[in-house]
Design a protein around this motif. Structure first.
Motif, short mmCIF file in Angstrom:
data_model
loop_
_atom_site.label_atom_id
_atom_site.label_comp_id
_atom_site.label_asym_id
_atom_site.label_seq_id
_atom_site.Cartn_x
_atom_site.Cartn_y
_atom_site.Cartn_z
N GLU A 132 -7.13 3.04 0.77
CA GLU A 132 -6.91 1.66 0.32
C GLU A 132 -6.36 0.81 1.46
OE1 GLU A 132 -6.00 4.36 -1.28
OE2 GLU A 132 -7.11 4.25 -3.19
N ILE A 192 1.51 4.97 0.42
CA ILE A 192 0.76 6.04 1.08
C ILE A 192 1.68 7.23 1.38
CG2 ILE A 192 -0.71 4.30 2.22
CD1 ILE A 192 0.54 5.27 4.90
N PHE A 241 0.84 -1.19 0.00
CA PHE A 241 0.00 0.00 0.00
C PHE A 241 0.88 1.25 0.00
CE2 PHE A 241 -2.56 -3.32 2.02
CZ PHE A 241 -3.69 -3.27 1.22
N GLY A 254 -3.48 7.56 -0.47
CA GLY A 254 -3.42 6.10 -0.38
C GLY A 254 -3.93 5.50 0.91
#
Length: 218
Positions: A204, A194, A192, A201
């Protein structure tokens, strides 16, 4: 004659971790163990995660540091219950520390406990805390070669958070090389990307964690 001191320590830790896991299951509390280096943005990621999920879940945080209560104070300032563990030099948290910390929390009214482990990419991987999942945070400034240097933490994690992605160009971070290395070590682990401080992000990542919590409670 060879004396193995590590295994008896791990055996005791694992027994206590099993007790923790049974307690968390009984209370319906999902526990997330966050692993990362110092400066990777663990606390910022926790704060962003809290912001994304606090309307749905009652959340508490256990902060692990060698010294100080700086991070716990940041969490508490957001109205979130926080327990500080100071290890006094130990490079990881252990299951008995977690049990003592949760005794200070109201487990009957919690859904999620986020554990910020001591900043270290080696020792914490060996110690089961009774958590529902271990997740690693790597920040872009640390470099895309970390999976090659510290494979164990990537293999032990169910998901990888790549933080500070807004700095990729500054640090010449090769995201594809990083992803390829992680996939070789742990093909099942999602990544992920971010920016915890900017919010990019995070949704998610929060969706993944939400799914883990709901599966645990089902």
């Amino acid at each position: 004659m060879k004396i193995d001191m590590k295994q008896p320590i791990l055996d005791k830790n694992d027994r206590l971790a099993a007790d923790n896991r049974a307690l968390f299951k009984e209370k319906g509390v999902f526990v997330l163990d966050l692993l990362a280096s110092p400066g990777s943005g663990k606390t910022s990621t926790i704060l962003a995660t809290i912001e994304a999920l606090r309307d749905e879940y009652n959340i508490a945080v256990i902060e692990g540091d060698i010294a100080s209560n700086v991070d716990a104070a940041r969490i508490s300032a957001q109205g979130i219950a926080a327990v500080q563990i100071n290890t006094g030099g130990a490079c990881h948290l252990e299951s008995d520390m977690i049990r003592r910390a949760v005794d200070a929390l109201d487990l009957d009214n919690l859904d999620l406990i986020i554990v910020e482990n001591v900043g270290n990419l080696v020792c914490p991987t060996d110690f089961d805390l009774g958590e529902g999942a271990k997740v690693m945070i790597l920040s872009v400034p640390e470099g895309d070669d970390k999976p090659l240097k510290y494979p164990g933490v990537f293999q032990a994690s169910e998901a990888i958070i790549l933080n500070k992605v807004d700095t990729m160009e500054v640090f010449n971070f090769d995201e594809q090389a990083f992803r390829d290395a992680v996939t070789q070590l742990n093909p099942a682990a999602p990544i992920f990307p971010i920016s915890a401080t900017k919010g990019a992000g995070v949704d998610e990542w929060a969706d993944w964690l939400r799914a883990k919590i709901e599966a645990f409670r089902a």
